[in-house]
Design an enzyme around this catalytic site. Structure first.
Site, short mmCIF file in Angstrom:
data_model
loop_
_atom_site.label_atom_id
_atom_site.label_comp_id
_atom_site.label_asym_id
_atom_site.label_seq_id
_atom_site.Cartn_x
_atom_site.Cartn_y
_atom_site.Cartn_z
N ASP A 1 2.67 -22.26 31.54
CA ASP A 1 3.04 -22.92 32.81
C ASP A 1 3.79 -24.42 32.30
O ASP A 1 3.45 -24.92 31.56
CB ASP A 1 1.81 -23.45 33.72
CG ASP A 1 2.25 -23.73 35.14
OD1 ASP A 1 2.83 -23.08 35.70
OD2 ASP A 1 1.81 -24.87 35.44
N GLU B 1 7.22 -20.39 30.83
CA GLU B 1 7.83 -20.69 31.85
C GLU B 1 9.14 -21.98 31.73
O GLU B 1 8.51 -23.24 31.46
CB GLU B 1 6.84 -21.24 33.15
CG GLU B 1 7.50 -21.56 34.49
CD GLU B 1 7.07 -22.38 35.48
OE1 GLU B 1 7.54 -22.31 36.61
OE2 GLU B 1 6.39 -23.50 35.16
C1 GLC Z 1 4.39 -23.65 37.81
C2 GLC Z 1 3.97 -22.53 38.69
C3 GLC Z 1 3.91 -23.10 40.06
C4 GLC Z 1 3.05 -24.35 40.16
C5 GLC Z 1 3.41 -25.51 39.37
C6 GLC Z 1 2.66 -26.38 39.07
O1 GLC Z 1 5.64 -23.98 38.27
O2 GLC Z 1 4.77 -21.56 38.62
O3 GLC Z 1 3.28 -21.99 40.96
O4 GLC Z 1 2.98 -24.86 41.48
O5 GLC Z 1 3.82 -24.92 37.92
O6 GLC Z 1 1.59 -26.02 38.17
#
Ligand code: GLC
Ligand code: MG
Length: 546
Positions: free
Chosen positions: A201, A265
């Site tokens: 993440d 991500e």
């Molecule tokens: C990432 C996740 C999202 C979340 C954010 C904070 O972007 O995909 O769903 O709200 O991180 O953890």
């Protein structure tokens, strides 16, 4: 199973556990539910599932606020359910990937509760604290991704703590070695338990500027040169030091006999920046390409981003996705609910050189659901201001009440909406989107192991996107509503309109349709097979049965 680069040939599949399958009738999907549906995933041809966070959490951000990294939430079935899922999945040659949330914890995590007890607390320096600015306000100008300042004042200790997301998600301090060591332990714990990798993440933002410098402020439009040459978020995100952490994790992942995969991500600034997260083979194995995911389903736009990706990722392996729990579903965003467009979207996603990620429901062209105000669950906001619940609703397995997701008399945690299609109905219909999706995955599987050389985008008339895989197949999709012509030698071996399979591509391609063309001269399949292209297509469609 032992293939160290399985993630290159495979298809990944994102499961939002709370919305996949409820096994115990509480209206919330759970891990035993995921295990119940593994046969569907095996039939579809999925190689690994990525589960959105499954750890105990107060669920202010639905699992992205972790209160224990080493356990599994009781409502999802706890640790025993994860062990069962890993074993069941592995017997079908499906791997299980977890979501790692290293940027922040929940404000109820014992580390943060301890940090709140005072400046001398053992875990105080595990988080990012700073004194107020001289006027008493936040220490700098950083903004939370969910709006407002990224700082919240803690009265008793007289300092602010940092949160890039909700105030209930305090950011960890990645300059602290104790934090680094603890996460090494977390990674190893799950790898030792049979987890095949992590989706990480906010991988681009966990390390913050050590001096907490202000982010550059863009000058208002038309007011002359920008105040700074640096792009916004230069100091709150995208720090070069994040690469040290990624390298550290890669060494851990690579230390396993069957190497684990790291998927980031990565909301990178641009494609060359995205390439940096691969670190020349020393950082992430795969990094989400949001330039592609957020592009529209339009030939010129896609060609541009696909070509730029090819250049930037010359030595790295692309990862393609068009839906997720944040950006929403491709059937809505790309296709506006239109089935022909969904087929074309899946074709692009699954046939490009690289690894595709399907989001649960993509395989049936599941659209987003209008979630009424009273049923909203998500406190975060999407860039388009629509909220994220509509792309997180339960998967409809059947058309009965409860949609096979939960018991008929149980209200699911998010509404199912009006169920207009289901996996069961589409499974029974060989002409469905589901069969098309499976067919594309099977075609990919048929290409496995073949090395054609690199992907080349072909010049094509307006509306058409076409690419060739080295000396192998040519993929053609008409992303416009008007018929368009492109002349290519060879036999159509796969088509969204199956009646074209076996033909040559010498008449126009209908609007919103797609084909794979094989030139027998290219020598990929035998002349006899090429001549009997339709037979090959039938093989891809049917072999393995319904
Ligand atoms: C990432 C996740 C999202 C979340 C954010 C904070 O972007 O995909 O769903 O709200 O991180 O953890
Ligand atoms: Mg349940």
């Amino acid at each position: 199973m032992a293939d160290a680069t399985w993630w290159k040939d495979g298809v990944l599949y994102q499961v939002y556990p709370r919305s996949f399958q409820d096994s115990d009738g509480d209206g919330v999907g759970d891990l035993d539910g995921v295990a119940m549906r593994l046969d569907h995933l095996a039939w579809l041809g999925v190689d690994a599932i990525w589960l959105n966070p499954i750890h105990p959490s107060p669920n202010r951000d639905w699992g992205y606020d972790v209160s224990d990294y080493l356990d599994v939430a009781p409502e999802l079935g706890g640790l025993p359910a994860l062990d069962r899922l890993i074993a069941e999945a592995s017997s079908r040659e499906i791997r299980v990937i977890l979501d790692l949330v290293p940027n922040h914890t929940s404000d109820r995590h014992p580390w943060f509760l301890d940090a709140l007890t005072g400046r001398d607390a053992e875990h105080r320096a595990w988080y990012v604290w700073a004194d107020p600015s001289p006027d008493g306000g936040p220490p700098n100008n950083w903004r939370s991704a969910f709006g407002g300042p990224a700082w919240t004042f803690d009265g008793p200790s007289g300092q602010y703590f940092l949160h890039n997301f909700l105030p209930q998600q305090p950011d960890l301090n990645w300059w602290n070695d104790d934090v680094r060591n603890e996460f090494d332990r977390i990674l190893r714990t799950w790898f030792d338990r049979g987890v095949a990798g992590f989706r990480i993440d906010v991988a681009h933002a966990i390390v913050k500027d050590r001096d907490l410098r202000d982010d550059p402020i863009a000058a208002p439009p038309g007011t002359g040169p920008p105040a700074s040459a640096d792009p916004p978020e230069t100091f709150s995100m995208h720090r070069p030091e994040v690469h040290d952490v990624l390298r550290r994790w890669r060494r851990i992942a690579d230390s396993y006999e069957s190497p684990r995969v790291l998927i980031g991500e990565t909301w990178a600034r641009d494609l060359p920046d995205l390439a940096r997260y691969y670190g020349g083979g020393e950082e992430l194995h795969l990094a989400f390409n949001f330039a592609f995911a957020t592009a529209s389903l339009e030939a010129t736009a896609l060609r541009e981003v696909i070509e730029a990706t090819g250049v930037a990722l010359a030595d790295a392996w692309p990862l393609w996705t068009a839906s997720n729990h944040d950006i929403g579903r491709l059937a809505t965003r790309w296709a506006g609910g239109d089935e022909a467009r969904v087929r074309c979207g899946l074709f692009v996603l699954l046939m490009l050189h690289g690894t595709p990620v399907l989001y649960a429901g993509d395989e049936i062209g599941l659209a987003e659901v209008e979630v009424p105000e009273s049923r909203r669950r998500d406190e975060g906001v999407r860039a388009d201001g629509r909220g994220r619940d509509g792309g997180r609703t339960p998967v409809p397995w059947t058309s009965e009440p409860g949609a096979g997701f939960t018991r008929p008399d149980v209200e699911p945690w998010l509404p199912l909406g009006r169920v207009t299609t289901s996996i069961a109905e589409q499974r029974a219909d060989i002409g469905s989107v589901l069969h098309w999706c499976r067919c594309l995955i099977r075609f990919r599987a048929a290409l496995r192991g073949s090395r054609f050389g690199s992907q080349e985008m072909l010049d094509a008339p307006e509306g058409i996107l076409a690419w060739r895989l080295g000396s192998g197949p040519v993929f053609v999709v008409n992303l416009g509503s008007r018929p368009a012509r492109i002349d290519l030698p060879g036999t159509i071996v796969l088509a969204s309109d199956p009646s074209r399979e076996g033909d040559t591509l010498d008449s126009a391609l209908d609007g919103w349709s797609c084909v794979v063309v094989l030139d027998p001269q290219a020598g990929w399949i035998s002349d006899a097979d090429a001549a009997r292209g339709a037979a090959f297509a039938r093989h891809v469609r049917w072999e393995g049965g319904r």
